[in-house]
Motif scaffolding. Structure first.
Motif, PDB file in Angstrom:
ATOM      1  N   ILE A 114      18.499  87.439 -14.138  1.00 13.11           N
ATOM      2  CA  ILE A 114      18.658  86.865 -13.218  1.00 13.11           C
ATOM      3  C   ILE A 114      18.686  85.564 -13.911  1.00 13.11           C
ATOM      4  N   SER A 127      17.485  73.840  -7.099  1.00 10.00           N
ATOM      5  CA  SER A 127      16.620  74.061  -6.146  1.00 10.00           C
ATOM      6  C   SER A 127      17.415  72.388  -5.061  1.00 10.00           C
ATOM      7  N   ASN A 132      22.310  77.461   0.631  1.00 12.25           N
ATOM      8  CA  ASN A 132      21.576  78.865   0.529  1.00 12.25           C
ATOM      9  C   ASN A 132      21.913  80.224  -0.121  1.00 12.25           C
ATOM     10  N   TRP A 133      21.225  80.201  -1.280  1.00 11.19           N
ATOM     11  CA  TRP A 133      21.038  81.244  -2.215  1.00 11.19           C
ATOM     12  C   TRP A 133      20.947  82.470  -1.736  1.00 11.19           C
ATOM     13  N   PRO A 134      22.487  83.744  -2.080  1.00  9.69           N
ATOM     14  CA  PRO A 134      21.325  85.078  -1.636  1.00  9.69           C
ATOM     15  C   PRO A 134      20.159  85.486  -2.672  1.00  9.69           C
ATOM     16  N   VAL A 135      20.459  84.996  -3.969  1.00  6.50           N
ATOM     17  CA  VAL A 135      20.129  85.672  -4.565  1.00  6.50           C
ATOM     18  C   VAL A 135      19.693  84.309  -5.994  1.00  6.50           C
ATOM     19  N   GLY A 136      18.159  84.362  -6.579  1.00  6.60           N
ATOM     20  CA  GLY A 136      17.756  83.325  -7.969  1.00  6.60           C
ATOM     21  C   GLY A 136      16.460  82.507  -8.093  1.00  6.60           C
ATOM     22  N   LEU A 137      16.171  82.122  -8.881  1.00  7.02           N
ATOM     23  CA  LEU A 137      15.521  81.058  -9.103  1.00  7.02           C
ATOM     24  C   LEU A 137      15.571  79.616  -9.178  1.00  7.02           C
ATOM     25  N   GLY A 138      15.011  78.464  -8.060  1.00  8.92           N
ATOM     26  CA  GLY A 138      15.763  77.617  -8.601  1.00  8.92           C
ATOM     27  C   GLY A 138      15.313  76.078  -9.139  1.00  8.92           C
ATOM     28  N   GLY A 139      15.928  75.975  -9.844  1.00  6.45           N
ATOM     29  CA  GLY A 139      15.489  74.824 -11.258  1.00  6.45           C
ATOM     30  C   GLY A 139      15.310  73.568 -10.590  1.00  6.45           C
TER      31      GLY A 139
END
Lengths: 359, 280, 316
Positions: free
Chosen positions: A166, A171, A202-209
């Motif tokens: 993960i 963000s 522009n992130w390819p994957v993942g959650l933003g914190g």
């Protein structure tokens, strides 16, 4: 006429009284009166040490309070350009375009050195190490499981679970992101083309914190998560900080020594505006993802008293303030750099006159 | 259909609706209970007296945030209440033809605007020209949120005042403006106060519009033209941080905030108890 | 509701004139504020409108580095989270409202309604706090693995269990919106004239049949209005959603995936949009949100008013 109900009468008087009291209190300064408030905002990367500094500095100069809100380097850059704060803070250097757009000349004043580390949460708290390719592939979304053979190959003897990875990123507009993506862009062609470097990508994957705090918080509470944070955020939260293989081929742990080693080369060729990237340095003991962090201040200060307070603080920070760095795992500024910064701080003026008297 | 079947369906449906009510109410109560439990265990005297401590150091409190919220509410009230009450009187008493309809419509529009959009408005209109984040900007944003609530409540309450009261006063030769100020408003006072308390309960918990207006402050406020701490802002900042001590304090802050809001709502209720039966 | 209609001539001394001027000025200030809001936002959003035009609504890419902004993922996230919330909140909410207004014994209804009103006053950030520390971990450790194991063949329930994400956002929105729907629906149902109920009962209907035939049918548009009001509320909800949605501007079929709503993106990125176009794009998102909520709310109020007498409930 209906008689006035005492309850509502008392209540309205009470409300008015409260409003009046609150406003009087509001107009007057707080319990400790007659202090000047300096407002700054920006990077979360150095927030642990800045908050320590601002707390300690009250003893040095009780007449000033530094109020710092850590909202991310992007915010620091934006708000100092809008002049809504007295100083900004960023670990991603401002671009030439941003500097030209600013209403005045802005200085980047380096304050400390820090390291951006990959941190993760796995059952059993294994000690992991990564290569630059691994990190790029993970954050590109091409490696999705912890027991992927590529990770296993680099970590012999470690039991890696069959769990999904993960990814956690920022963000908000972040200098930490800038440092991380700057490194990935240098070591991975695909990253450079697909994503690039910046405070917000522009992130390819993942959650933003939100903030280093948000990423650390997210990783800490999500088994199987991997994120990137400043070293202090990992250690203060009992999160592991992984070793990375540097350009010389050695796996280096993030530490004060390896961060200082990363800056060694840069100290010799420091550009005059201090906007330098320390990622992927050549040294043998150098940690690959280290960076300066800067305070952004205008060369020409708009207020004399505030400007004086600011330069006095800057002077303190680059000298006395450095002794607080090791406890929080930041590396102090190299001494050659300090003398260069001194010269820069002396150039800060109010209406053309330097604010710092000759020392 | 047979009567028994119909009665059976009736019983089932009644049971289903009762279940819905239970399913709705139960989790909400559980959340509240949990909040009280977590918050109470984290509350101590420190929390109410002390300022926040540097990152990672345990202890400290939210004294400045609590005071900050009170100041912001006071400021918003000073800006929003006069406008709201006078505007409400206008809607109830004016003989203008079309303007009241427009105002009423716009008030309803404003009521539905997300508070973050109002925050953007306050940033553009107060923060940028003044070149600073400030309590004033935060108070302005909150005042804009509270305005439609106070406006419509006042309008309705003023309308409820019986015409006979006004006519009696007018018959005595009292000028209209005095009638409104000395007879109508005092009679409607309790209901107007309710509207005020309801709007205060609403703005006390607002976080989004304060994010880029009041900005937050680690120290005591320094006058209204400087950034100021606020309870919801502090709760938010602490909640998303990784430090356990900050999480505890966030729960404590949430409890204090809820107590403030519920007290406002309760006071509003008590003041109007039985006075306006049939209306609410 | 009676005005002083008999004094049609504008009489009175300067006191009256002054007072009338004062209250009219107050009303006009409100006008100025609302118009000002719209104008300010349009002006600030204009660079972005000019740069992207209509494609802003249909492009998926939110790329601050390349300065290319498309709001589609945000629109998607806002709609999906709100629809999910309503799917849960509407049946429960209207069911509970029916219970409170038609079925419950008279001693239950007032305290429960009072409780629900109090719960409607709980601020977003408090729900968000609960969401981060209770809801998200519960989803991650219990609910999502279970759903993935049983219904994982559906694209809705695929992907790793983050805990935070669209499902968490939808659930928390449902919890926040349901007291609101109950309050408004109950007012609407109470506004249905008793004559309707009595007529049905006189014909021998059971209580449920009465409710279904006489009350619900009559109140149908008002109930739709309540639903729309709930929708309007959930569209603009910011803090709780920001804390549990995962903050990722991407469209995904899975409810487990992180997403982003218009309001939460503005909250996260506004203070730090480093370029003018970036800021303008964010304000355009705000403008979009504004327009959508105004339309939804306007429709809602029309529907609620049509049942008559439920004006009060609408002032929330």
């Amino acid at each position: 006429m209906r008689s006035n109900v005492p309850a509502s009468l008392i209540l309205s008087v009470a409300l008015l009284g409260l409003a009046g009291l609150v406003l009087t209190v509001g107009f007057a300064p707080g319990p400790v009166s007659a202090q000047m408030l300096m407002n700054g905002t920006g990077a979360t990367f150095p927030y642990p040490i800045y908050s320590k500094w601002f707390d300690e500095y009250i003893k040095v100069d009780p007449s000033v309070r530094f109020n710092y809100q850590s909202i991310g380097s992007g915010g620091g850059i934006r708000q100092i350009m809008e002049r809504t704060v007295d100083f900004g803070a960023s670990d991603g250097p401002m671009t030439d375009e941003q500097l030209t757009k600013a209403p005045g000349e802005l200085f980047h004043i380096p304050t400390v050195l820090g390291a951006v580390v990959p941190t993760y949460k796995l059952p059993g708290d294994p000690k992991l190490r990564f290569t630059s390719d691994l990190l790029a592939e993970i954050f590109l979304g091409k490696i999705t499981k912890w027991n992927d053979p590529r990770i296993v190959a680099v970590n012999p003897g470690v039991a890696l679970p069959d769990r999904p990875i993960i990814v956690v990123h920022r963000s908000d507009g972040s200098g930490t992101t800038y440092i991380w993506t700057d490194y990935l862009a240098k070591v991975s062609k695909e990253w450079e083309q697909r994503v690039g470097r910046g405070t917000s990508v522009n992130w390819p994957v993942g959650l933003g914190g939100k903030g280093n705090e948000g990423v650390a918080g997210q990783v800490k509470s999500t088994p199987g998560a991997i994120g990137y944070v400043e070293l202090a955020y990992a250690t203060k939260n009992n999160l592991p900080a992984a070793a990375i293989r540097n350009q010389a081929g050695k796996f280096v742990e993030p530490s004060i020594q390896s961060t200082t080693a990363a800056a060694a080369g840069a100290a010799k060729n420091m550009p005059s505006d201090f906007r330098v990237s320390l990622t992927n340095p050549p040294g043998e003991d150098a940690y690959p993802i280290a960076s300066f962090t800067w305070l952004l201040v205008y060369k020409d200060q708009p207020h004399q008293v505030k400007g004086q307070a600011l330069v006095k603080f800057l002077w303190w920070a680059i000298h006395d303030g450095q002794k607080y760095t090791s406890n929080l795992l930041y590396a102090p500024l190299p001494s050659q750099v300090v003398s260069q910064i001194e010269a820069k701080v002396k150039q800060i003026t109010y209406q053309g006159k330097p604010l710092l008297a000759a020392r | 259909m047979k009567a028994r079947v119909r009665r059976g369906i009736n019983a089932v449906m009644e049971w289903l609706t009762a279940m819905s009510a239970l399913v709705v109410v139960l989790p909400l109560i559980l959340i509240l209970v949990f909040l009280v439990y977590q918050g109470a265990s984290a509350l101590n005297l420190d929390f109410f007296i002390h300022l926040p401590k540097p990152v990672g150091e345990p202890g400290g409190g939210m004294a400045n945030a609590i005071v900050g919220t009170l100041i912001l509410i006071g400021l918003a009230s000073c800006l929003g209440l006069p406008l709201g009450i006078l505007g409400g009187v206008y809607l109830a008493e004016s003989r203008d033809r079309r303007l009241p309809w427009v105002i009423r419509f716009l008030a309803d529009v404003l009521n539905g605007v997300p508070s973050i959009v109002i925050g953007i408005f306050a940033y553009t209109v107060v923060v940028l020209p003044l070149r600073r984040f400030s309590a004033l900007a935060g108070g302005f944003a909150l005042a804009v949120i509270m305005l439609p609530i106070v406006l419509r409540t006042t309008e309705e309450l003023v309308r409820l005042v019986p015409a006979s009261l006004r006519e009696a006063a007018l018959a005595l030769g009292i000028p209209e403006w005095k009638v409104i100020l000395r007879v109508v408003l005092p009679t409607a006072r309790a209901g107007i106060i309710t509207g005020v308390m309801v709007s205060i309960a609403r703005i006390a918990g607002e976080t989004a519009p304060l994010l880029f207006t009041a900005f937050g402050n680690r120290f005591w406020h320094q006058g209204l033209l400087q950034p100021i701490a606020a309870l919801p802002l502090q709760i938010f900042a602490y909640a998303i941080a990784p430090y356990d001590d900050w999480h505890r304090q966030a729960w404590a802050g949430a409890l204090v905030l809820i107590v403030m809001i519920f007290s406002s709502s309760l006071i509003a209720r008590i003041v109007t108890k039985g006075r306006y039966s049939g209306v609410r | 509701m009676r005005r002083l209609a008999h004094s049609t001539r504008v009489t009175g001394g300067w006191g009256d004139h002054l007072f009338r001027l004062l209250i009219r000025a107050a009303a006009l200030i409100l006008l100025v504020i609302v118009l000002g809001l719209v104008i300010v936002m349009i002006r600030a959003a204009f660079p972005s409108i000019r740069a992207f035009g209509w494609s802003f609504l249909f492009t998926s890419r939110w790329d601050p580095v390349a300065e290319k902004f498309g709001a589609l993922p945000l629109i998607y996230g806002t709609i999906v989270s709100s629809v999910l919330a309503l799917l849960i909140a509407v049946p429960l909410g209207i069911g509970a409202a029916v219970y409170l207004s038609e079925v419950a014994p008279p001693w239950i209804s007032p305290p429960i309604s009072f409780l629900i009103e109090l719960l409607a006053a709980v601020p977003s950030v408090v729900y968000g706090l609960w969401g981060i520390f209770i809801l998200a971990p519960w989803l991650r450790t219990q609910v999502q693995p279970a759903l993935g194991a049983t219904l994982g063949f559906l694209p809705l329930f695929q992907g790793p269990p983050y805990g935070v994400g669209m499902l968490a956002a939808g659930l928390i929105l449902a919890i926040m919106v349901v007291p609101f729907i109950i309050a408004v629906s109950r007012e609407v149902l109470l506004a249905v004239p008793n004559a309707q109920r009595e007529a049905a009962l006189a014909l021998g209907a059971t209580r449920w049949e009465t409710t279904r035939l006489a009350v619900l049918r009559y109140a149908r548009s008002g109930l739709m209005g309540a639903v729309l009001l709930g929708l309007g509320r959930s569209l603009g909800e910011t803090m709780a959603v920001t804390m549990v949605i995962g903050n990722r501007p991407e469209i995904s079929a899975s409810l487990f995936a992180p997403g982003y709503t218009m309001a939460s993106m503005i909250a996260n990125e506004f203070a730090e949009a480093t370029s003018d176009l970036y800021l303008s794009a964010l304000i355009e998102v705000g403008l979009l949100l504004f327009v959508v909520t105004v339309i939804v709310n306007a429709l809602a109020r029309l529907l609620v008013w049509s049942v008559g007498g439920a004006v009060k409930a609408v002032r929330e």
